[in-house]
Design an enzyme around this catalytic site. Structure first.
Site, short mmCIF file in Angstrom:
data_model
loop_
_atom_site.label_atom_id
_atom_site.label_comp_id
_atom_site.label_asym_id
_atom_site.label_seq_id
_atom_site.Cartn_x
_atom_site.Cartn_y
_atom_site.Cartn_z
N GLU A 130 -21.94 -19.22 -6.60
CA GLU A 130 -20.88 -19.37 -7.55
C GLU A 130 -20.23 -20.90 -7.39
O GLU A 130 -19.26 -20.84 -6.40
CB GLU A 130 -19.74 -18.39 -7.50
CG GLU A 130 -20.53 -17.10 -7.80
CD GLU A 130 -19.36 -16.14 -8.33
OE1 GLU A 130 -19.56 -15.49 -9.45
OE2 GLU A 130 -18.16 -15.99 -7.85
N GLY B 101 -14.29 -19.80 -14.12
CA GLY B 101 -13.16 -19.59 -15.13
C GLY B 101 -12.76 -20.74 -15.74
O GLY B 101 -11.85 -21.01 -16.42
N GLU C 235 -12.34 -16.62 -4.70
CA GLU C 235 -10.89 -16.27 -4.80
C GLU C 235 -10.33 -15.79 -3.61
O GLU C 235 -9.26 -15.54 -3.25
CB GLU C 235 -10.87 -15.56 -6.21
CG GLU C 235 -10.98 -16.31 -7.33
CD GLU C 235 -11.63 -15.49 -8.55
OE1 GLU C 235 -11.55 -14.43 -8.39
OE2 GLU C 235 -12.03 -16.18 -9.38
N SER D 123 -18.84 -19.18 -15.15
CA SER D 123 -18.89 -19.43 -16.83
C SER D 123 -20.09 -19.07 -17.34
O SER D 123 -20.36 -19.75 -18.35
CB SER D 123 -18.41 -20.73 -17.07
OG SER D 123 -17.03 -21.05 -16.67
N ASN E 61 -17.86 -8.89 -12.87
CA ASN E 61 -16.82 -8.77 -12.01
C ASN E 61 -15.49 -8.97 -12.77
O ASN E 61 -15.07 -9.95 -13.30
CB ASN E 61 -16.89 -10.10 -11.18
CG ASN E 61 -15.43 -9.87 -10.10
OD1 ASN E 61 -14.75 -9.13 -10.11
ND2 ASN E 61 -15.52 -11.48 -9.36
N TRP E 62 -14.81 -7.59 -12.90
CA TRP E 62 -13.84 -7.54 -13.64
C TRP E 62 -12.38 -8.23 -13.25
O TRP E 62 -11.51 -8.50 -13.80
CB TRP E 62 -13.43 -6.01 -13.94
CG TRP E 62 -14.16 -5.16 -14.82
CD1 TRP E 62 -15.57 -5.87 -15.32
CD2 TRP E 62 -14.43 -3.91 -15.30
NE1 TRP E 62 -16.21 -4.92 -16.16
CE2 TRP E 62 -15.69 -3.69 -16.11
CE3 TRP E 62 -13.35 -3.07 -15.17
CZ2 TRP E 62 -15.62 -2.55 -16.52
CZ3 TRP E 62 -13.80 -1.88 -15.77
CH2 TRP E 62 -14.75 -1.44 -16.47
N LYS E 63 -12.53 -8.44 -11.93
CA LYS E 63 -11.27 -9.08 -11.21
C LYS E 63 -10.25 -8.41 -11.53
O LYS E 63 -10.38 -7.07 -11.53
CB LYS E 63 -11.26 -10.60 -11.61
CG LYS E 63 -12.39 -11.37 -11.64
CD LYS E 63 -12.20 -12.98 -11.67
CE LYS E 63 -13.45 -13.71 -11.59
NZ LYS E 63 -13.56 -15.18 -11.59
N HIS F 197 -16.17 -13.64 -2.28
CA HIS F 197 -15.88 -14.37 -3.59
C HIS F 197 -14.88 -15.46 -3.19
O HIS F 197 -13.95 -15.22 -2.45
CB HIS F 197 -15.17 -13.47 -4.63
CG HIS F 197 -15.21 -13.80 -5.93
ND1 HIS F 197 -14.08 -14.82 -6.31
CD2 HIS F 197 -16.05 -13.77 -6.93
CE1 HIS F 197 -14.44 -15.16 -7.32
NE2 HIS F 197 -15.42 -14.66 -7.92
N GLY G 285 -17.81 -12.90 -14.86
CA GLY G 285 -16.29 -12.79 -14.74
C GLY G 285 -16.03 -12.45 -16.31
O GLY G 285 -16.05 -11.39 -16.76
N GLY G 286 -15.19 -13.40 -16.98
CA GLY G 286 -14.79 -13.24 -18.21
C GLY G 286 -15.59 -12.64 -19.19
O GLY G 286 -14.98 -11.62 -19.96
P1 13P Z 1 -16.18 -16.53 -14.83
O1 13P Z 1 -17.39 -15.86 -15.28
O2 13P Z 1 -14.93 -16.14 -15.49
O3 13P Z 1 -16.22 -17.96 -14.69
O4 13P Z 1 -16.15 -15.86 -13.64
C1 13P Z 1 -17.29 -16.15 -12.57
C2 13P Z 1 -16.89 -15.40 -11.23
O5 13P Z 1 -16.15 -15.53 -10.35
C3 13P Z 1 -17.75 -13.95 -10.98
O6 13P Z 1 -17.58 -13.63 -9.76
#
Ligand code: 13P
Length: 250
Positions: free
Chosen positions: A168, A174, A99, A212, A12-14, A97, A233-234
């Site tokens: 999640e 994050g 967010e 994470s 997930n590149w956000k 998600h 994500g990251g």
């Molecule tokens: P991180 O891997 O950066 O913690 O993000 C997880 C996430 O929200 C994937 O959708």
């Protein structure tokens, strides 16, 4: 163990990327991953879907979106419909998600409608559920994730076997604080039981872990019986890290 489910590793590149950075990242992934035994997807910002569609053509990398409109078409400024995504070769759409729930006020009902729109267009929704730290501390984890998933089950009926679920925990996103494999497995098992009660085909449904996940912890998480992949994500923004996670799932 004989697993009925193929693992799925989804990035997930956000809100990250640029034409040049995407090009370099995707080329490195395609070169590094060969023909993986798991499914691999990247969920990218909408403006880059066309770029990604041509970059991944014929390769093993599948395309995903980070959201989808709950509406088919019409006067909804800024929205992107499931049919539009489908035209760009999108196979997965993240819905709900944390967010989006947090910053865009998405309710369980909205998330459920989005999942339904995706399914109707032939796109697999990756339905995110997860508790905040306050909810975990209050002992409400089970209640929260079950409520979030129940809404999607209620709206989507027998189609539920076509979704992917992502657990999640909000406190792990994050933050560098991963759920332990045991903590994650415990929630995944609850979600699996809820899916079993809703569908005779529940064994097919992949339940991903997100929060994470990285090259160092992926193998232990993915070894759990009900963890069928990751939503990353990251670590999905660095080719070497994402490739290590793909290797851990293979
Ligand atoms: P991180 O891997 O950066 O913690 O993000 C997880 C996430 O929200 C994937 O959708």
């Amino acid at each position: 163990m004989n697993h009925p489910r193929k693992k799925l590793i989804a990035g997930n590149w956000k809100l990250n990327g640029s034409l040049a950075a995407n090009d370099a990242l995707v080329r490195a992934l395609l070169a590094g991953m060969g023909q993986p035994t798991c499914d691999v997807a990247v969920c990218v910002p909408s403006p880059y879907l066309a770029q990604l569609q041509s970059l991944v053509q014929g390769g093993a990398l599948l395309l995903g979106a980070q959201d989808v409109s709950q509406h088919l078409s019409g006067a909804y400024t800024g929205e992107v419909s499931a049919d539009m995504l489908r035209e760009l070769g999108v196979r997965y759409a993240i819905v709900g998600h944390s967010e989006r729930r947090q910053y865009h006020g998405e309710t369980d009902a909205v998330v459920s409608n989005k999942a339904q729109r995706a399914l109707a267009a032939g796109i697999t929704p990756i339905v995110c559920v997860g508790e905040t730290l306050a909810e975990r501390d209050a002992g409400e984890t089970e209640h929260v994730v079950k409520r979030q998933l129940a809404a999607v089950i209620h709206t989507n009926g027998h189609c539920i076997s076509e979704i992917v679920v992502a657990y999640e925990p909000v406190w792990a996103i994050g933050t560098g604080k991963t759920a332990s494999p045991e903590q994650a497995q415990q929630v995944h098992a609850l979600l699996r039981a809820q899916l079993r009660a809703a569908s005779p085909q529940a064994e097919r449904i992949a339940i991903l872990y997100g929060g994470s996940m990285n090259a160092g912890n992926a193998a232990a998480l993915l070894a759990q019986p009900d963890i069928d992949g990751g939503l990353i994500g990251g670590a999905s923004l660095k080719a070497a890290d994402f490739l290590s996670i793909i290797a851990a799932a293979a």
